[in-house]
Design an enzyme around this catalytic site. Structure first.
Site, PDB file in Angstrom:
ATOM      1  N   SER A  68       0.833  -1.207   0.000  1.00  0.00           N
ATOM      2  CA  SER A  68       0.000   0.000   0.000  1.00  0.00           C
ATOM      3  C   SER A  68       0.866   1.255   0.000  1.00  0.00           C
ATOM      4  O   SER A  68       1.999   1.258   0.493  1.00  0.00           O
ATOM      5  CB  SER A  68      -0.907   0.031   1.222  1.00  0.00           C
ATOM      6  OG  SER A  68      -1.754  -1.084   1.235  1.00  0.00           O
ATOM      7  N   GLN A  69       0.271   2.328  -0.526  1.00  0.00           N
ATOM      8  CA  GLN A  69       0.915   3.648  -0.510  1.00  0.00           C
ATOM      9  C   GLN A  69       1.142   4.062   0.961  1.00  0.00           C
ATOM     10  O   GLN A  69       0.244   3.873   1.792  1.00  0.00           O
ATOM     11  CB  GLN A  69      -0.047   4.618  -1.184  1.00  0.00           C
ATOM     12  CG  GLN A  69       0.471   6.001  -1.339  1.00  0.00           C
ATOM     13  CD  GLN A  69      -0.555   6.902  -2.035  1.00  0.00           C
ATOM     14  OE1 GLN A  69      -1.538   6.434  -2.590  1.00  0.00           O
ATOM     15  NE2 GLN A  69      -0.316   8.185  -1.978  1.00  0.00           N
TER      16      GLN A  69
END
Ligand code: SAM
Length: 218
Positions: A68-69
């Site tokens: 994930s970012q």
């Protein structure tokens, strides 16, 4: 397996810069920022891509999945309000990066991943890094009822609806953080369990996650 993990000034500097950027984007929880500043995100990347590890972007980790970012990890972690000792169920281990952040926040983490190759990697890499969650392989869309109730549940993949079974595994006063929507975009939703059948739901910002796939999902 032999891992070559080094955390040099270049990576440390890039991590500090990432923390500053997240603070500028509105992440205010100092404990979350400290955790992001501590966990070496480049350890989750092949060495060829270490120069990408501290950019605020999601990145492929194989099998069609992503790490994930950092902003998303920080955002969900902030919403969870983890207290030391909280029993947290994480659905979608992925690379294990979010897992490490939860552990740095003092949680006792139960994490489940449906893809065996990712599961196999995290059960080796995380303990090697000194992180010890409880790992599970399987469909987390049904939660993990054997270990319920949980203080917090975090879902790191996009769900089409909020699975009833997850709500039932929250203790009273417990909180679920889950992205809900269609395949293209999801709203971050928090649900607080206030009683047996009593829940308070809040809808927040829009994100784009890989789909939650399973019995109570896509
Ligand atoms: N937070 C993770 C990280 O930073 O690496 C990213 C997780 S990735 C966006 C979502 C993960 O959820 C994928 O690894 C995917 O295989 C997993 N997943 C999807 N459906 C699942 C399910 N029903 N049970 C468990 N894991 C699931």
């Amino acid at each position: 397996m032999a891992y070559k993990f080094v955390d040099n000034y270049r990576e440390k500097g890039a991590r500090k810069q990432l923390v500053n950027n997240l603070e500028k984007r509105g992440i205010a929880d100092k404990r979350v920022l400290q955790a992001i500043g501590k966990v070496p995100r480049h350890f989750f990347f092949d060495e060829t891509f270490w120069n990408q590890a501290y950019r605020d972007i999601a990145f492929p980790i194989g099998d069609g999945q992503t790490i994930s970012q950092p902003y998303t990890v920080a955002y969900q972690s902030e919403l969870l309000h983890v207290s030391k000792g909280d029993k947290v169920l994480e659905i979608g281990t992925g690379s294990g990066y979010q897992t490490c952040i939860l552990l740095e926040l003092g949680a006792q983490v139960f994490t489940i991943e449906r893809q065996e190759s990712l599961y196999q990697r995290t059960i080796q890499v995380l303990p090697y890094m000194g992180y010890q969650p409880h790992f599970f392989l399987g469909d987390g869309s049904k939660g993990i009822p054997e270990h319920a109730p949980y203080d917090k549940i975090i879902v790191t993949a996009g769900a089409p609806f909020v699975p009833e079974l997850m709500l039932k595994q929250l203790r009273y006063g417990g909180l679920l953080v889950i992205p809900v929507g269609d395949e293209k975009s999801q709203k971050m939703v928090t649900i607080l369990r206030v009683g047996e059948n009593d829940f308070e739901r809040i809808e927040l910002d829009t994100f784009r996650f890989v789909p939650l796939v399973g019995d109570q999902a896509w």
